[in-house]
Write a protein that holds these residues in place. Sequence first.
Motif, short mmCIF file in Angstrom:
data_model
loop_
_atom_site.label_atom_id
_atom_site.label_comp_id
_atom_site.label_asym_id
_atom_site.label_seq_id
_atom_site.Cartn_x
_atom_site.Cartn_y
_atom_site.Cartn_z
N ALA A 148 10.25 10.91 68.86
CA ALA A 148 10.46 11.28 67.45
C ALA A 148 10.48 10.06 66.55
O ALA A 148 10.12 10.13 65.38
CB ALA A 148 11.76 12.06 67.30
N THR A 149 10.90 8.92 67.10
CA THR A 149 11.02 7.71 66.30
C THR A 149 10.23 6.53 66.86
O THR A 149 9.97 5.56 66.14
CB THR A 149 12.49 7.29 66.17
OG1 THR A 149 13.09 7.20 67.47
CG2 THR A 149 13.27 8.30 65.34
N LYS A 150 9.86 6.58 68.14
CA LYS A 150 9.05 5.54 68.79
C LYS A 150 7.84 6.23 69.40
O LYS A 150 7.92 6.80 70.48
CB LYS A 150 9.85 4.83 69.88
CG LYS A 150 11.16 4.22 69.42
CD LYS A 150 10.92 3.00 68.54
CE LYS A 150 12.25 2.34 68.18
NZ LYS A 150 12.07 1.15 67.34
N ALA A 151 6.72 6.17 68.69
CA ALA A 151 5.57 7.01 69.05
C ALA A 151 4.95 6.66 70.40
O ALA A 151 4.84 5.49 70.77
CB ALA A 151 4.50 6.92 67.97
N HIS A 152 4.56 7.72 71.13
CA HIS A 152 3.70 7.57 72.31
C HIS A 152 2.25 7.46 71.83
O HIS A 152 1.88 8.08 70.83
CB HIS A 152 3.80 8.80 73.21
CG HIS A 152 5.16 9.09 73.75
ND1 HIS A 152 6.04 9.96 73.12
CD2 HIS A 152 5.78 8.65 74.87
CE1 HIS A 152 7.15 10.04 73.85
NE2 HIS A 152 7.03 9.26 74.90
N ARG A 153 1.43 6.77 72.56
CA ARG A 153 0.00 6.78 72.25
C ARG A 153 -0.59 8.11 72.68
O ARG A 153 -0.23 8.66 73.71
CB ARG A 153 -0.71 5.62 72.95
CG ARG A 153 -0.33 4.25 72.41
CD ARG A 153 -1.20 3.16 73.01
NE ARG A 153 -0.78 1.85 72.50
CZ ARG A 153 -1.18 1.32 71.35
NH1 ARG A 153 -2.02 2.00 70.57
NH2 ARG A 153 -0.76 0.13 70.97
N VAL A 156 0.24 12.74 69.30
CA VAL A 156 0.57 12.98 67.90
C VAL A 156 1.35 14.28 67.72
O VAL A 156 2.38 14.32 67.04
CB VAL A 156 -0.70 12.98 67.04
CG1 VAL A 156 -0.38 13.43 65.61
CG2 VAL A 156 -1.33 11.60 67.03
N ALA A 157 0.85 15.37 68.31
CA ALA A 157 1.50 16.67 68.11
C ALA A 157 2.89 16.70 68.72
O ALA A 157 3.84 17.21 68.11
CB ALA A 157 0.63 17.78 68.70
N TYR A 158 3.02 16.17 69.92
CA TYR A 158 4.31 16.15 70.60
C TYR A 158 5.33 15.35 69.78
O TYR A 158 6.43 15.84 69.48
CB TYR A 158 4.14 15.54 71.99
CG TYR A 158 5.42 15.41 72.79
CD1 TYR A 158 5.88 16.46 73.58
CD2 TYR A 158 6.17 14.24 72.77
CE1 TYR A 158 7.04 16.35 74.32
CE2 TYR A 158 7.34 14.11 73.51
CZ TYR A 158 7.77 15.17 74.28
OH TYR A 158 8.93 15.05 75.01
N ASP A 159 4.97 14.12 69.41
CA ASP A 159 5.91 13.28 68.69
C ASP A 159 6.25 13.85 67.31
O ASP A 159 7.40 13.80 66.87
CB ASP A 159 5.33 11.87 68.53
CG ASP A 159 5.31 11.10 69.85
OD1 ASP A 159 5.93 11.56 70.81
OD2 ASP A 159 4.65 10.04 69.90
N ALA A 160 5.25 14.40 66.62
CA ALA A 160 5.50 14.98 65.31
C ALA A 160 6.45 16.18 65.39
O ALA A 160 7.32 16.35 64.55
CB ALA A 160 4.19 15.40 64.65
N SER A 161 6.29 16.99 66.43
CA SER A 161 7.17 18.15 66.57
C SER A 161 8.60 17.72 66.87
O SER A 161 9.56 18.33 66.38
CB SER A 161 6.66 19.09 67.67
OG SER A 161 6.78 18.50 68.96
N LYS A 162 8.75 16.65 67.63
CA LYS A 162 10.10 16.14 67.93
C LYS A 162 10.72 15.53 66.67
O LYS A 162 11.93 15.64 66.44
CB LYS A 162 10.04 15.13 69.06
CG LYS A 162 9.66 15.72 70.41
CD LYS A 162 10.64 16.78 70.88
CE LYS A 162 10.35 17.24 72.30
NZ LYS A 162 11.31 18.28 72.76
N GLY A 163 9.89 14.87 65.85
CA GLY A 163 10.40 14.35 64.59
C GLY A 163 10.87 15.47 63.68
O GLY A 163 11.90 15.34 62.99
N ALA A 164 10.15 16.58 63.68
CA ALA A 164 10.56 17.74 62.88
C ALA A 164 11.90 18.28 63.37
O ALA A 164 12.75 18.69 62.56
CB ALA A 164 9.49 18.82 62.96
N ILE A 165 12.10 18.29 64.68
CA ILE A 165 13.37 18.78 65.23
C ILE A 165 14.53 17.91 64.78
O ILE A 165 15.61 18.41 64.45
CB ILE A 165 13.28 18.84 66.77
CG1 ILE A 165 12.38 20.01 67.19
CG2 ILE A 165 14.66 18.97 67.40
CD1 ILE A 165 12.05 20.04 68.67
N GLU A 166 14.32 16.60 64.73
CA GLU A 166 15.41 15.73 64.30
C GLU A 166 15.72 15.90 62.80
O GLU A 166 16.88 15.89 62.40
CB GLU A 166 15.09 14.28 64.64
CG GLU A 166 15.07 14.04 66.15
CD GLU A 166 15.08 12.58 66.54
OE1 GLU A 166 15.16 11.70 65.66
OE2 GLU A 166 15.02 12.31 67.76
#
Length: 269
Positions: A148-153, A156-166
């Motif tokens: 959510a805060t330290k992006a995986h290469r 994009v969709a996974y990290d963005a969805s986790k950012g939305a959850i936070e």
Amino acid sequence: MNHPERFRATRVLVTGGSRNIGRAIVERFAAEGAHVAINGVVPGEAEDLADELRAAGHTAVPVPADVSDANQVDQMLTLVCAELGGIDVLINNAAVPLLGRVPFFDLTLAQWDRQFDVGARGTYLCTHAAAQRMGPGGNVINISSVGATKAHRSAVAYDASKGAIEAFTRAAALELATHGIRVNAIAPGAISNARFQALEASVQEREVAPIPLGYAGSGDDVAGVAAFLASTDAAYITGQVITVDGGLSAQARQASSEIEIDSTTDGAA
């Protein structure tokens, strides 16, 4: 350390509760006296875990549902309250796992939508339905990710969805505070699962090398934090994200990993 009476008769629903992190959370709360409802979509998994827990003397009920479907979520919460007499704690663990990397220009709209449908939408739907049935003292715990805060290469969709959850966690905490309901999140890092354990030793060593503590965590590490957040010890904590990653996100630069070992549950439950 378990406290067998800490959650005596507390009614807990864990989405995606039949495997990996979710299963560890279910087992931890059951061991501490909670009555647990286990959500899952893989046929038979939630039922099998509930049978195991009941055989050990715990109260457990399976509640299959797709958390991205509003009607199924409402039916699930109705069933949980009918079976357990109400709900005190909701743990939103359901997610589509990060099992393979998808470069940005290869990401499809369907893949993007599925991540958000199960993760962000599911978290909202379950929280909305559960909070209406909770009294003061109710508790919501969302499972996010260091992504959510330290992006995986290529995630994009996974990290963005986790950012939305936070972001949802913070906003919902403000909205629900006046109702006496706390909302927090946990952001796991590399959590070992069967896939990781099947790797050759040399590959495992390479994967944990960037982690300051030197090893991948377990579902129990996340479950312990969930138990703390649900307890009276955390009564003045809301709107927060607790990172459980062995120090991975504390450093200025991390080595890139080729293999994903975060073990959030798969499917829409």
